[in-house]
Design a protein around this motif. Sequence first.
Motif, PDB file in Angstrom:
ATOM      1  N   ILE A 120       0.810  -1.314  -0.176  1.00 15.93           N
ATOM      2  CA  ILE A 120      -0.157  -0.060  -0.010  1.00 15.93           C
ATOM      3  C   ILE A 120       0.916   1.344  -0.201  1.00 15.93           C
ATOM      4  O   ILE A 120       0.464   2.147  -0.812  1.00 15.93           O
ATOM      5  CB  ILE A 120      -0.914   0.070   1.260  1.00 15.93           C
ATOM      6  CG1 ILE A 120      -1.968  -1.262   1.064  1.00 15.93           C
ATOM      7  CG2 ILE A 120      -1.785   1.394   1.137  1.00 15.93           C
ATOM      8  CD1 ILE A 120      -2.867  -1.305  -0.238  1.00 15.93           C
ATOM      9  N   ILE A 150       2.436   1.593  -3.443  1.00 18.67           N
ATOM     10  CA  ILE A 150       1.358   2.048  -4.355  1.00 18.67           C
ATOM     11  C   ILE A 150       1.190   3.679  -4.253  1.00 18.67           C
ATOM     12  O   ILE A 150       1.138   4.212  -5.141  1.00 18.67           O
ATOM     13  CB  ILE A 150       0.147   1.372  -4.384  1.00 18.67           C
ATOM     14  CG1 ILE A 150       0.221  -0.002  -4.914  1.00 18.67           C
ATOM     15  CG2 ILE A 150      -0.787   1.976  -5.068  1.00 18.67           C
ATOM     16  CD1 ILE A 150      -0.673  -0.989  -4.368  1.00 18.67           C
ATOM     17  N   GLU A 210       2.067   6.461  -6.990  1.00 21.30           N
ATOM     18  CA  GLU A 210       1.083   7.340  -7.350  1.00 21.30           C
ATOM     19  C   GLU A 210       1.565   8.786  -7.364  1.00 21.30           C
ATOM     20  O   GLU A 210       1.201   9.826  -8.374  1.00 21.30           O
ATOM     21  CB  GLU A 210      -0.499   6.945  -6.653  1.00 21.30           C
ATOM     22  CG  GLU A 210      -1.056   5.758  -6.821  1.00 21.30           C
ATOM     23  CD  GLU A 210      -1.863   5.809  -8.188  1.00 21.30           C
ATOM     24  OE1 GLU A 210      -1.670   6.777  -8.736  1.00 21.30           O
ATOM     25  OE2 GLU A 210      -2.351   4.762  -8.301  1.00 21.30           O
ATOM     26  N   ARG A 261       3.244   0.571 -11.329  1.00 22.27           N
ATOM     27  CA  ARG A 261       2.291   0.788 -10.288  1.00 22.27           C
ATOM     28  C   ARG A 261       1.380  -0.800 -10.682  1.00 22.27           C
ATOM     29  O   ARG A 261       0.571  -1.140 -10.063  1.00 22.27           O
ATOM     30  CB  ARG A 261       1.333   1.988 -11.154  1.00 22.27           C
ATOM     31  CG  ARG A 261       0.084   2.022 -10.243  1.00 22.27           C
ATOM     32  CD  ARG A 261      -0.803   3.274 -10.455  1.00 22.27           C
ATOM     33  NE  ARG A 261      -1.107   3.282 -12.210  1.00 22.27           N
ATOM     34  CZ  ARG A 261      -1.760   4.235 -12.564  1.00 22.27           C
ATOM     35  NH1 ARG A 261      -2.047   5.500 -11.959  1.00 22.27           N
ATOM     36  NH2 ARG A 261      -2.089   4.532 -13.789  1.00 22.27           N
ATOM     37  N   ALA A 262       1.408  -0.817 -12.203  1.00 19.62           N
ATOM     38  CA  ALA A 262       0.561  -2.086 -12.562  1.00 19.62           C
ATOM     39  C   ALA A 262       1.133  -3.369 -11.886  1.00 19.62           C
ATOM     40  O   ALA A 262       0.383  -4.268 -11.418  1.00 19.62           O
ATOM     41  CB  ALA A 262       0.332  -2.254 -14.093  1.00 19.62           C
ATOM     42  N   LEU A 314       2.585  -3.493  -9.024  1.00 19.04           N
ATOM     43  CA  LEU A 314       2.271  -3.337  -7.349  1.00 19.04           C
ATOM     44  C   LEU A 314       0.845  -3.691  -7.502  1.00 19.04           C
ATOM     45  O   LEU A 314       0.531  -4.423  -6.292  1.00 19.04           O
ATOM     46  CB  LEU A 314       2.685  -1.866  -7.102  1.00 19.04           C
ATOM     47  CG  LEU A 314       3.869  -1.704  -6.839  1.00 19.04           C
ATOM     48  CD1 LEU A 314       4.505  -0.246  -6.488  1.00 19.04           C
ATOM     49  CD2 LEU A 314       4.594  -2.632  -5.738  1.00 19.04           C
ATOM     50  N   MET A 315      -0.085  -3.159  -8.309  1.00 22.54           N
ATOM     51  CA  MET A 315      -1.524  -3.541  -8.077  1.00 22.54           C
ATOM     52  C   MET A 315      -1.592  -4.945  -8.293  1.00 22.54           C
ATOM     53  O   MET A 315      -2.635  -5.522  -7.702  1.00 22.54           O
ATOM     54  CB  MET A 315      -2.062  -2.400  -9.162  1.00 22.54           C
ATOM     55  CG  MET A 315      -2.090  -1.060  -9.127  1.00 22.54           C
ATOM     56  SD  MET A 315      -2.819  -0.411  -7.610  1.00 22.54           S
ATOM     57  CE  MET A 315      -4.405  -0.412  -7.994  1.00 22.54           C
ATOM     58  N   CYS A 334       0.265  -7.370  -7.669  1.00 24.78           N
ATOM     59  CA  CYS A 334       0.851  -7.997  -6.265  1.00 24.78           C
ATOM     60  C   CYS A 334      -0.039  -7.813  -5.292  1.00 24.78           C
ATOM     61  O   CYS A 334      -0.424  -8.829  -4.599  1.00 24.78           O
ATOM     62  CB  CYS A 334       2.246  -7.496  -6.066  1.00 24.78           C
ATOM     63  SG  CYS A 334       3.554  -7.976  -7.194  1.00 24.78           S
ATOM     64  N   ARG A 335      -0.700  -6.708  -5.425  1.00 26.43           N
ATOM     65  CA  ARG A 335      -1.629  -6.419  -3.961  1.00 26.43           C
ATOM     66  C   ARG A 335      -2.760  -7.126  -4.333  1.00 26.43           C
ATOM     67  O   ARG A 335      -3.581  -7.920  -3.612  1.00 26.43           O
ATOM     68  CB  ARG A 335      -2.259  -4.969  -3.863  1.00 26.43           C
ATOM     69  CG  ARG A 335      -3.109  -4.522  -2.974  1.00 26.43           C
ATOM     70  CD  ARG A 335      -3.382  -3.074  -2.961  1.00 26.43           C
ATOM     71  NE  ARG A 335      -4.528  -3.137  -4.190  1.00 26.43           N
ATOM     72  CZ  ARG A 335      -5.234  -2.142  -4.345  1.00 26.43           C
ATOM     73  NH1 ARG A 335      -4.982  -0.862  -3.634  1.00 26.43           N
ATOM     74  NH2 ARG A 335      -5.902  -1.994  -5.344  1.00 26.43           N
ATOM     75  N   GLU A 336      -3.536  -7.200  -5.527  1.00 23.23           N
ATOM     76  CA  GLU A 336      -4.625  -8.183  -5.861  1.00 23.23           C
ATOM     77  C   GLU A 336      -4.520  -9.471  -5.533  1.00 23.23           C
ATOM     78  O   GLU A 336      -5.615 -10.293  -5.333  1.00 23.23           O
ATOM     79  CB  GLU A 336      -5.008  -7.932  -7.263  1.00 23.23           C
ATOM     80  CG  GLU A 336      -5.762  -6.362  -7.375  1.00 23.23           C
ATOM     81  CD  GLU A 336      -5.532  -6.053  -8.776  1.00 23.23           C
ATOM     82  OE1 GLU A 336      -5.608  -6.817  -9.688  1.00 23.23           O
ATOM     83  OE2 GLU A 336      -5.858  -4.730  -9.194  1.00 23.23           O
ATOM     84  N   GLU A 348      -2.036 -11.077  -3.630  1.00 21.16           N
ATOM     85  CA  GLU A 348      -1.182 -11.058  -2.482  1.00 21.16           C
ATOM     86  C   GLU A 348      -1.212 -12.507  -1.793  1.00 21.16           C
ATOM     87  O   GLU A 348      -0.308 -13.238  -1.477  1.00 21.16           O
ATOM     88  CB  GLU A 348      -1.404 -10.171  -1.262  1.00 21.16           C
ATOM     89  CG  GLU A 348      -0.665 -10.175  -0.225  1.00 21.16           C
ATOM     90  CD  GLU A 348      -0.351  -8.877   0.705  1.00 21.16           C
ATOM     91  OE1 GLU A 348       0.468  -9.025   1.668  1.00 21.16           O
ATOM     92  OE2 GLU A 348      -1.346  -7.959   0.621  1.00 21.16           O
TER      93      GLU A 348
END
Length: 75
Positions: free
Chosen positions: A7, A10, A14, A49-50, A52-53, A55-57, A59
Amino acid sequence: MKKISIIGQIAEIEREIAMRERVYPERVRTGKMRQAEAEMLMERALAIRATLMFCREHEADIRAFMASRAEVRRG
């Protein structure tokens, strides 16, 4: 190196993207940066960013995979 959460990473990319959107057009206009360079650097930031997103989605799945690999190595 201190661990930085996904987070937090990201949020930082951003912030960086927003800064580039403000700064790069002026740099191109004044001849301090070529348009192609600005586009390439922005594409890199957007790719970060893509990633990291993603990886977050995913995780939970990534952590489960890593745990299973660690279990295999321990044998």
